[in-house]
Scaffold this active site. Structure first.
Site, PDB file in Angstrom:
ATOM      1  N   HIS A 224      -4.487  84.950 -17.304  1.00 41.46           N
ATOM      2  CA  HIS A 224      -3.468  85.345 -16.481  1.00 41.46           C
ATOM      3  C   HIS A 224      -2.191  84.258 -16.317  1.00 41.46           C
ATOM      4  CE1 HIS A 224      -1.026  87.575 -13.370  1.00 41.46           C
ATOM      5  NE2 HIS A 224      -1.184  88.305 -14.269  1.00 41.46           N
ATOM      6  N   LYS A 226       0.846  81.480 -17.231  1.00 38.68           N
ATOM      7  CA  LYS A 226       2.051  81.584 -18.079  1.00 38.68           C
ATOM      8  C   LYS A 226       2.475  79.996 -17.814  1.00 38.68           C
ATOM      9  CE  LYS A 226       1.967  85.958 -16.339  1.00 38.68           C
ATOM     10  NZ  LYS A 226       1.087  86.351 -15.215  1.00 38.68           N
ATOM     11  N   ASP A 231       6.110  68.226 -25.565  1.00 35.13           N
ATOM     12  CA  ASP A 231       6.061  66.547 -25.513  1.00 35.13           C
ATOM     13  C   ASP A 231       5.263  65.840 -24.377  1.00 35.13           C
ATOM     14  OD1 ASP A 231       7.069  66.838 -28.070  1.00 35.13           O
ATOM     15  OD2 ASP A 231       9.054  66.274 -27.295  1.00 35.13           O
ATOM     16  N   HIS A 404       8.459  91.091  -9.717  1.00 37.42           N
ATOM     17  CA  HIS A 404       7.248  90.411 -10.282  1.00 37.42           C
ATOM     18  C   HIS A 404       6.897  89.048 -10.039  1.00 37.42           C
ATOM     19  CE1 HIS A 404       4.475  89.507 -13.709  1.00 37.42           C
ATOM     20  NE2 HIS A 404       3.741  90.415 -13.116  1.00 37.42           N
ATOM     21  N   LYS A 406       6.106  85.967  -7.778  1.00 40.64           N
ATOM     22  CA  LYS A 406       4.940  85.423  -7.019  1.00 40.64           C
ATOM     23  C   LYS A 406       5.375  84.005  -6.421  1.00 40.64           C
ATOM     24  CE  LYS A 406       3.050  87.200 -11.101  1.00 40.64           C
ATOM     25  NZ  LYS A 406       2.766  88.468 -10.705  1.00 40.64           N
ATOM     26  N   ASP A 411       8.083  77.361   6.515  1.00 42.43           N
ATOM     27  CA  ASP A 411       9.100  76.257   7.079  1.00 42.43           C
ATOM     28  C   ASP A 411      10.238  75.714   6.203  1.00 42.43           C
ATOM     29  OD1 ASP A 411       7.572  77.012   9.215  1.00 42.43           O
ATOM     30  OD2 ASP A 411       6.651  75.255   9.484  1.00 42.43           O
TER      31      ASP A 411
END
Length: 486
Positions: A224, A226, A231, A404, A406, A411
């Site tokens: 899952h 991404k 380089d 979508h 996350k 604070d």
């Protein structure tokens, strides 16, 4: 003949009950949360054969024998690489803000490596901006490009990224692409996989779905993450798959997907590179440890850069760390705690930490999509609303599409962004990546993004929520009972 059939009948019955007893004992002997164990036992006793097959397929974390052996074999060399990296003392942060100190210590002790400083970060909230920036970086790449995505959906600007990647491979850049087998099924059925391989790109189908091996490896264990590394000093991660929202799931009825990605320059690319190398070795058996950060080629801005810790989760990585990190972040909050997630099915511990934060005076907000592409998760999420509202948590339902993103902001200074949903699958099962950023400037940028989400959301009214129909309450409780399995 009658005696024969009687014996066979009794043997079948005996085998049936021995099978149920054996699976029951296995569930009880496993160290798992009580709600999860109870949910599995209920399924097995109500629908024995279906429940047993489901448990053997999805109830335990099986990486598969070959991958498990590779995971064990890679750690000596990985540990040596991490130890050698510690010689690059100029990249490691020595001090953290009070709100981030406990979390950074936890990550360092669990993972064997500290947070790195001197990173430049840019938040990207529009898919076009993400892909245009990625294409520019790919066009300027000189040495290597590594990518991993859960979903690569052909169409729109995703094809432009693919074209630029193939052009890079043709001019001699070493390109590796790892895609989840289930999430990227459309890609592997398209001509793009063969076209990329012909261009010289190493394309790997991760955790390949094979019904013949359903009992040998857990089929819903997915890659899952991404991530993009270029380089060894440019990196991307966040919630966005390699899809153009204008071409992705247009018939799902939830609107366009809204995502967040971070583009980074600095030593964090090396931290993410070691995660990628572990994934690559587990999947292919080939070792590709990244080089350490080179101060001669990597612009290093110690004074103005951001401090980042990378948390990798999944089989072969420190168990339960991302869950511990979220708990630590929630308990560290003193003023504000803002969480954004498309799927909200928390553990009891995480739910308790969120509610406790609100009850001790922290301003706690959770931003969720009003429409969800998962019916099961959508109803299971609702089962937690009553307790959250009673504790004083603000629940915002985003109405501008399927949110979508996350993210967690504590604070205004401690930020967590990445691929982890606040559900059981992300917390305990899948291969995930999360960045922990200790920086008030970045926190301000993330707060602006979250404020924009809130401006396009509806605040859930506690009084109206308590008046919802009885059938909805029943459905919520039903899905809540099975939430440990979602």
């Amino acid at each position: 003949m009658t005696t024969f059939y009687t014996v066979v009948n009794w043997l079948v019955i005996l085998g049936y009950w021995l099978l149920i007893a054996g699976v029951t004992l296995r569930i009880l002997m496993k160290r798992r949360a009580v709600p999860s164990a109870m949910a599995w036992l209920l399924i097995i006793y109500i629908l024995p054969l279906v429940g047993i097959i489901a448990y053997l397929s999805f109830g335990e974390l099986h990486l598969g024998k070959r991958r498990a052996e590779r995971a064990r074999a890679m750690w000596p060399s990985t540990a040596k690489w991490l130890n050698d990296l510690k010689a690059c003392k100029h990249i490691f942060a020595e001090d953290n803000s009070p709100v981030a100190e406990s979390l950074f210590k936890l990550c360092e002790r669990r993972q064997g490596i500290g947070g790195v400083k001197g990173n430049q970060l840019q938040l990207l909230t529009e898919s076009d901006d993400v892909m245009q920036a990625l294409i520019r970086d790919i066009q300027l790449a000189r040495h290597n490009i590594e990518m991993v995505f859960y979903i690569w959906q052909p169409g729109g600007m995703a094809d432009s990224v693919a074209e630029s990647l193939m052009a890079a491979a043709r001019r001699g850049v070493h390109c590796r692409l790892m895609l989840d087998s289930a999430g990227s099924v459309a890609f592997f059925r398209s001509p793009w996989a063969a076209m990329m391989r012909n261009a010289g790109i190493e394309v790997v189908e991760a955790l390949k779905v094979n019904l013949m091996r359903v009992f040998l490896r857990r089929m819903d264990l997915r890659q899952h993450r991404k991530m993009v590394m270029i380089d060894n000093y440019i990196a991307y991660t966040g919630s966005m798959n390699m899809v153009d929202p204008r071409y992705f799931k247009q018939d799902s009825g939830v609107g366009q997907w809204i995502d967040l990605m971070a583009r980074m320059e600095g030593p964090v690319a090396t931290s993410m590179g070691i995660v990628y190398s572990c994934d690559w070795e587990i999947e292919t058996g080939k070792r590709i440890l990244p080089p350490p950060p080179d101060v001669n080629i990597m612009p290093f801005e110690e004074a103005s850069g951001h401090t980042i810790h990378t948390i990798a989760s999944g089989p072969g990585f420190p168990e339960d760390l991302i869950h511990q990190a979220l708990l630590t972040a929630a308990y560290a909050a003193k003023e504000h705690l803002i969480m954004t997630t498309p799927y909200f099915v928390p553990s009891d511990d995480l739910l308790h930490a969120i509610c406790t934060a609100a009850q001790r005076g922290v301003d706690v907000s959770i931003i969720l999509p009003r429409k969800n592409d998962s019916l099961l998760v959508g109803w299971a999420s609702r089962a937690f609303f009553t307790e959250l509202l009673a504790a004083g948590v603000k629940i915002y339902q985003f109405e501008g599409g399927l949110l979508h993103t996350k993210s967690v902001l504590v604070d205004g200074e401690l930020s967590l962004v990445g691929t982890v949903n606040l559900d059981m699958r992300s917390l305990w099962l899948n291969f995930e990546i999360t960045l922990v950023i200790d920086d008030a400037g970045f926190g301000s940028d993330l707060a602006a993004v979250q404020d924009d989400y809130i401006s396009r959301s509806r605040l859930l009214d506690a009084r109206l929520w308590l008046k919802r129909p009885l059938w909805q309450r029943i459905a919520e409780r039903l899905f809540y009972f099975f939430s440990p399995l979602l």
